[in-house]
Design a protein around this motif. Structure first.
Motif, PDB file in Angstrom:
ATOM      1  N   THR A   1       9.207 -11.813   4.189  1.00  0.00           N
ATOM      2  CA  THR A   1      10.124 -12.306   3.344  1.00  0.00           C
ATOM      3  C   THR A   1       9.754 -11.656   2.098  1.00  0.00           C
ATOM      4  O   THR A   1       8.723 -11.308   1.631  1.00  0.00           O
ATOM      5  N   PRO A   2      10.949 -10.942   1.179  1.00  0.00           N
ATOM      6  CA  PRO A   2      10.584 -10.560  -0.121  1.00  0.00           C
ATOM      7  C   PRO A   2      10.154 -11.325  -1.090  1.00  0.00           C
ATOM      8  O   PRO A   2       9.801 -10.681  -2.127  1.00  0.00           O
TER       9      PRO A   2
ATOM     10  N   LEU B   1      11.574   4.470   3.134  1.00  0.00           N
ATOM     11  CA  LEU B   1      11.221   2.983   3.229  1.00  0.00           C
ATOM     12  C   LEU B   1      12.619   2.574   3.667  1.00  0.00           C
ATOM     13  O   LEU B   1      12.803   1.394   4.290  1.00  0.00           O
ATOM     14  N   ALA B   2      13.483   2.875   3.027  1.00  0.00           N
ATOM     15  CA  ALA B   2      15.017   2.239   3.019  1.00  0.00           C
ATOM     16  C   ALA B   2      15.675   2.701   4.263  1.00  0.00           C
ATOM     17  O   ALA B   2      16.824   2.075   5.016  1.00  0.00           O
ATOM     18  N   GLU B   3      15.272   3.821   5.053  1.00  0.00           N
ATOM     19  CA  GLU B   3      15.702   4.332   6.543  1.00  0.00           C
ATOM     20  C   GLU B   3      15.394   3.298   7.527  1.00  0.00           C
ATOM     21  O   GLU B   3      14.440   2.931   7.734  1.00  0.00           O
ATOM     22  N   GLY B   4      16.844   2.756   7.915  1.00  0.00           N
ATOM     23  CA  GLY B   4      16.676   1.627   8.828  1.00  0.00           C
ATOM     24  C   GLY B   4      16.325   0.400   8.261  1.00  0.00           C
ATOM     25  O   GLY B   4      16.174  -0.742   8.780  1.00  0.00           O
ATOM     26  N   GLY B   5      16.011   0.252   6.851  1.00  0.00           N
ATOM     27  CA  GLY B   5      15.630  -1.135   6.393  1.00  0.00           C
ATOM     28  C   GLY B   5      16.897  -1.384   5.468  1.00  0.00           C
ATOM     29  O   GLY B   5      18.141  -1.226   5.625  1.00  0.00           O
ATOM     30  N   THR B   6      16.535  -2.463   4.518  1.00  0.00           N
ATOM     31  CA  THR B   6      17.424  -3.035   3.507  1.00  0.00           C
ATOM     32  C   THR B   6      17.313  -2.744   2.051  1.00  0.00           C
ATOM     33  O   THR B   6      16.069  -3.321   1.854  1.00  0.00           O
ATOM     34  N   GLU B   7      18.225  -2.306   1.269  1.00  0.00           N
ATOM     35  CA  GLU B   7      18.053  -2.027   0.062  1.00  0.00           C
ATOM     36  C   GLU B   7      18.311  -3.440  -0.644  1.00  0.00           C
ATOM     37  O   GLU B   7      19.413  -3.875  -0.812  1.00  0.00           O
ATOM     38  N   LEU B   8      17.234  -3.982  -1.294  1.00  0.00           N
ATOM     39  CA  LEU B   8      17.611  -5.073  -2.250  1.00  0.00           C
ATOM     40  C   LEU B   8      17.868  -4.784  -3.711  1.00  0.00           C
ATOM     41  O   LEU B   8      18.786  -5.462  -4.311  1.00  0.00           O
ATOM     42  N   MET B   9      17.350  -3.624  -4.217  1.00  0.00           N
ATOM     43  CA  MET B   9      17.804  -3.215  -5.536  1.00  0.00           C
ATOM     44  C   MET B   9      17.499  -1.599  -5.517  1.00  0.00           C
ATOM     45  O   MET B   9      16.669  -1.091  -5.387  1.00  0.00           O
TER      46      MET B   9
ATOM     47  N   GLY C   1      13.048   0.664  -7.696  1.00  0.00           N
ATOM     48  CA  GLY C   1      13.668   0.264  -6.450  1.00  0.00           C
ATOM     49  C   GLY C   1      13.205  -0.657  -5.621  1.00  0.00           C
ATOM     50  O   GLY C   1      11.895  -1.008  -5.675  1.00  0.00           O
ATOM     51  N   TRP C   2      13.717  -1.534  -5.006  1.00  0.00           N
ATOM     52  CA  TRP C   2      13.176  -2.580  -4.174  1.00  0.00           C
ATOM     53  C   TRP C   2      13.937  -2.731  -2.683  1.00  0.00           C
ATOM     54  O   TRP C   2      15.211  -2.520  -2.741  1.00  0.00           O
TER      55      TRP C   2
ATOM     56  N   VAL D   1       8.936  -5.452   6.051  1.00  0.00           N
ATOM     57  CA  VAL D   1       7.924  -5.623   4.902  1.00  0.00           C
ATOM     58  C   VAL D   1       8.653  -5.295   3.472  1.00  0.00           C
ATOM     59  O   VAL D   1       9.658  -4.264   3.523  1.00  0.00           O
ATOM     60  N   SER D   2       8.565  -5.880   2.606  1.00  0.00           N
ATOM     61  CA  SER D   2       9.169  -5.829   1.148  1.00  0.00           C
ATOM     62  C   SER D   2       8.395  -4.828   0.223  1.00  0.00           C
ATOM     63  O   SER D   2       7.188  -5.347   0.246  1.00  0.00           O
ATOM     64  N   TRP D   3       9.040  -3.760  -0.214  1.00  0.00           N
ATOM     65  CA  TRP D   3       8.284  -2.903  -1.302  1.00  0.00           C
ATOM     66  C   TRP D   3       9.007  -2.987  -2.554  1.00  0.00           C
ATOM     67  O   TRP D   3      10.205  -2.775  -2.346  1.00  0.00           O
ATOM     68  N   GLN D   4       8.576  -3.020  -3.473  1.00  0.00           N
ATOM     69  CA  GLN D   4       8.954  -2.587  -4.964  1.00  0.00           C
ATOM     70  C   GLN D   4       8.321  -1.260  -5.231  1.00  0.00           C
ATOM     71  O   GLN D   4       6.984  -1.046  -5.360  1.00  0.00           O
ATOM     72  N   LEU D   5       8.987  -0.230  -5.807  1.00  0.00           N
ATOM     73  CA  LEU D   5       8.520   0.979  -6.175  1.00  0.00           C
ATOM     74  C   LEU D   5       9.019   1.216  -7.505  1.00  0.00           C
ATOM     75  O   LEU D   5      10.214   1.159  -7.900  1.00  0.00           O
ATOM     76  N   ASN D   6       8.111   1.431  -8.567  1.00  0.00           N
ATOM     77  CA  ASN D   6       8.250   1.689  -9.960  1.00  0.00           C
ATOM     78  C   ASN D   6       7.816   2.894 -10.345  1.00  0.00           C
ATOM     79  O   ASN D   6       6.595   3.453  -9.997  1.00  0.00           O
ATOM     80  N   LEU D   7       8.431   3.456 -11.379  1.00  0.00           N
ATOM     81  CA  LEU D   7       7.858   4.829 -11.957  1.00  0.00           C
ATOM     82  C   LEU D   7       7.134   4.358 -13.002  1.00  0.00           C
ATOM     83  O   LEU D   7       7.533   3.771 -13.944  1.00  0.00           O
ATOM     84  N   ARG D   8       5.667   4.891 -13.084  1.00  0.00           N
ATOM     85  CA  ARG D   8       5.018   4.599 -13.989  1.00  0.00           C
ATOM     86  C   ARG D   8       5.142   5.223 -15.259  1.00  0.00           C
ATOM     87  O   ARG D   8       5.842   6.311 -15.356  1.00  0.00           O
ATOM     88  N   GLU D   9       5.096   4.408 -16.288  1.00  0.00           N
ATOM     89  CA  GLU D   9       5.764   4.931 -17.724  1.00  0.00           C
ATOM     90  C   GLU D   9       4.489   5.789 -18.244  1.00  0.00           C
ATOM     91  O   GLU D   9       3.296   5.498 -18.125  1.00  0.00           O
TER      92      GLU D   9
END
Length: 135
Positions: free
Chosen positions: A77-78, A99-107, A119-120, A127-135
């Protein structure tokens, strides 16, 4: 004799696709490693060759996974996700795309105010992943 420090490890339960997921996750991180893996033999209880238990590391973080031979009504679950700080935009884009290939984009990848780029996504295994660009 001192006691070992307590560790909490993320544990992922698959139903027959653990090794496929493991190999996929290994491809996303340069410093990934399989620490150990045990597969079911001919005498079961899981299907021969599937993952009885594996420990692996991504970016220094340890995970465990199994192939459950018991069918269950629940999946990933997300509400629980793996949060990855990416150092470069290229790294973020590459991981998100895979990760999005064959998956579901949430954001979808974008700027959401709290981050320059984020992006999420739920991957093809759920499996749910959140990817963030480090500031």
């Amino acid at each position: 004799m001192g006691s070992m420090p307590q560790k909490i490890t993320t544990f992922l339960m698959f139903e027959g696709r653990a090794e496929e997921a493991l190999d996929f996750y290994m491809s996303l991180f340069e410093d990934a490693e399989v620490v150990d893996i045990t597969r079911y033999g001919a005498d079961g209880p899981g299907e021969k060759g599937t993952v009885e238990r594996a420990t692996f590391a991504l970016a220094g973080q340890r995970f465990m996974c199994i192939d459950s031979y018991v069918k269950h009504e629940f999946g990933f679950t997300p509400a629980v996700s793996l949060f990855v700080e990416c150092d470069t935009e290229d790294e973020l884009d590459r991981r998100y795309g895979a990760l999005a290939e064959g998956g579901t984009e949430l954001m979808p990848l974008g700027s959401y105010g709290f981050s320059a780029k984020f992006g999420w996504v739920n991957d093809r295994f759920g499996v749910s992943w959140q990817l963030n660009l480090r500031e």
